[in-house]
Design a protein around this motif. Structure first.
Motif, PDB file in Angstrom:
ATOM      1  N   ALA A 275      85.335  80.388  -0.084  1.00 21.05           N
ATOM      2  CA  ALA A 275      84.727  80.861  -1.327  1.00 21.05           C
ATOM      3  C   ALA A 275      83.261  80.449  -1.408  1.00 21.05           C
ATOM      4  CB  ALA A 275      85.498  80.308  -2.529  1.00 21.05           C
ATOM      5  N   LEU A 276      82.948  79.218  -0.991  1.00 20.13           N
ATOM      6  CA  LEU A 276      81.557  78.764  -0.996  1.00 20.13           C
ATOM      7  C   LEU A 276      80.715  79.581  -0.023  1.00 20.13           C
ATOM      8  CD1 LEU A 276      82.137  74.901  -1.106  1.00 20.13           C
ATOM      9  CD2 LEU A 276      81.045  76.273  -2.890  1.00 20.13           C
ATOM     10  N   MET A 277      81.272  79.880   1.151  1.00 22.01           N
ATOM     11  CA  MET A 277      80.548  80.694   2.121  1.00 22.01           C
ATOM     12  C   MET A 277      80.316  82.104   1.591  1.00 22.01           C
ATOM     13  SD  MET A 277      82.093  79.748   5.857  1.00 22.01           S
ATOM     14  CE  MET A 277      81.366  78.424   6.831  1.00 22.01           C
ATOM     15  N   ALA A 278      81.339  82.683   0.960  1.00 22.96           N
ATOM     16  CA  ALA A 278      81.187  84.026   0.420  1.00 22.96           C
ATOM     17  C   ALA A 278      80.077  84.054  -0.629  1.00 22.96           C
ATOM     18  CB  ALA A 278      82.508  84.502  -0.187  1.00 22.96           C
ATOM     19  N   TYR A 279      80.048  83.045  -1.484  1.00 23.55           N
ATOM     20  CA  TYR A 279      78.981  82.968  -2.489  1.00 23.55           C
ATOM     21  C   TYR A 279      77.617  82.867  -1.817  1.00 23.55           C
ATOM     22  CZ  TYR A 279      75.780  80.953  -5.875  1.00 23.55           C
ATOM     23  OH  TYR A 279      74.671  80.718  -6.654  1.00 23.55           O
ATOM     24  N   ALA A 280      77.505  81.988  -0.807  1.00 25.40           N
ATOM     25  CA  ALA A 280      76.216  81.771  -0.145  1.00 25.40           C
ATOM     26  C   ALA A 280      75.717  83.030   0.542  1.00 25.40           C
ATOM     27  CB  ALA A 280      76.341  80.634   0.867  1.00 25.40           C
ATOM     28  N   PHE A 281      76.592  83.749   1.229  1.00 26.59           N
ATOM     29  CA  PHE A 281      76.176  84.952   1.926  1.00 26.59           C
ATOM     30  C   PHE A 281      75.847  86.090   0.956  1.00 26.59           C
ATOM     31  CE2 PHE A 281      78.520  83.263   5.803  1.00 26.59           C
ATOM     32  CZ  PHE A 281      77.349  83.030   6.503  1.00 26.59           C
ATOM     33  N   ALA A 282      76.526  86.111  -0.186  1.00 30.97           N
ATOM     34  CA  ALA A 282      76.236  87.143  -1.181  1.00 30.97           C
ATOM     35  C   ALA A 282      74.960  86.829  -1.946  1.00 30.97           C
ATOM     36  CB  ALA A 282      77.409  87.279  -2.148  1.00 30.97           C
ATOM     37  N   CYS A 283      74.656  85.546  -2.084  1.00 27.03           N
ATOM     38  CA  CYS A 283      73.528  85.116  -2.907  1.00 27.03           C
ATOM     39  C   CYS A 283      72.184  85.431  -2.248  1.00 27.03           C
ATOM     40  CB  CYS A 283      73.634  83.616  -3.191  1.00 27.03           C
ATOM     41  SG  CYS A 283      72.355  82.990  -4.285  1.00 27.03           S
TER      42      CYS A 283
END
Length: 306
Positions: A275-283
């Motif tokens: 979830a943290l990675m998904a947020y970082a890549f989307a951000c």
């Protein structure tokens, strides 16, 4: 060991810190410490004319198309007069023999880097501590990656013009250095406090993920696959899977000489990681040093005031 050549130590910081005093005390007669800030508004600029012998305050100016850190290092490289270059940061303790040992490392094996150990100072930073140790400290140790907090090399070890050209159009100073310089790590760890607030730790995580994405894309892909696999295993078979990742983390802590119970957070960190990675890549945007960056492509960086 033979006497080292004239050495320039580059230390980007906006404030005069203990690290400035520590490194200044190690300088030889022909060495220099360049303390690099942005402009006259930075508190360290008030020290001009009042620094110890061999220390100079360098004002890099505001970055344009790169990070403030990359801009500072580029300005420091341009101003440096020494044949041997050392980079360092102001957020860890420099023991009295720090510079001497880097010189000895260079004489033995050429360009050398020490290893960072990031220790969390807030709940998210603490949760991420095992991930940084495995994905950061071990990666530097195993992959020949330069850490800008403690690296030594000489000008002839790289194509300086090409290096500085890349530096002035990207975010990561040490990621860029790693592409231009073959460096050998030594197993000396430096404890670096990380975070201070949940927002700060989240912004750091985003920045770190994009550094890996642009400078080591294969490693980035592997990290995503491992994060999903470990999270799935920890949810599907929590007792053996969490036990395994915790044991792996505890072993890494012991290897690094880090005696903290935070390795016990490895299981929750593994579950949260996708979830943290998904947020970082989307951000794709993050704040760092009072500025907000949008890192569009490896050599396309947009800079905004935070």
């Amino acid at each position: 060991m033979t006497d080292p050549p004239p050495t320039s130590v580059l230390l980007p910081t906006v404030r005069w810190t203990d690290a400035c005093e520590e490194v200044a005390a190690m300088l030889g007669a022909d060495d220099e410490l360049l303390v690099i800030a942005d402009d006259d508004d930075d508190p360290v600029s008030d020290r001009r004319g009042e620094t110890p012998a061999g220390v100079e305050i360098v004002l890099a100016g505001d970055p344009d198309g790169c990070s403030g850190k990359a801009n500072a290092i580029a300005a420091g490289m341009a101003a440096a007069e020494g044949d041997r270059i050392v980079w360092t940061d102001d957020d860890f303790r420099h023991p009295l023999d720090w510079l001497e040992r880097l010189h000895a490392d260079y004489e033995r094996q050429g360009p050398t880097t020490e290893l960072p150990v990031f220790v969390g100072r807030d709940p998210l930073g603490t949760l991420l501590e095992p991930a940084y140790l495995i994905g950061g400290t071990l990666a530097v140790a195993a992959g020949g990656i330069a850490w800008g907090g403690a690296v030594v090399f000489e000008r002839d070890d790289l194509d300086e013009a090409a290096f500085r050209a890349d530096l002035e159009r990207t975010v990561s100073d040490d990621g860029t250095l790693s592409e231009h310089l073959e460096v050998t790590p030594v197993k000396r760890t430096r404890v670096v406090p990380a975070g201070g607030s949940i927002r700060t730790s989240l912004e750091r995580f985003v920045r770190f993920l994009w550094i890996v994405r642009y400078h080591a894309p294969r490693a980035s892909a592997v990290n995503v696959v491992l994060a999903v696999a470990f999270a799935t295993l920890c949810l599907a078979a929590p007792i053996p899977a969490i036990g395994f990742v915790t044991l792996l983390s505890g072993t890494t802590y012991a290897w690094a000489g880090l005696r903290r119970p935070t390795f016990l957070l490895t299981g929750p960190a593994a579950i949260a990681m996708p979830a943290l990675m998904a947020y970082a890549f989307a951000c794709r945007t993050f704040t760092w040093g009072g500025r907000r960056y949008r890192w569009v492509r490896k050599h396309d960086v947009r800079v905004f005031p935070d």
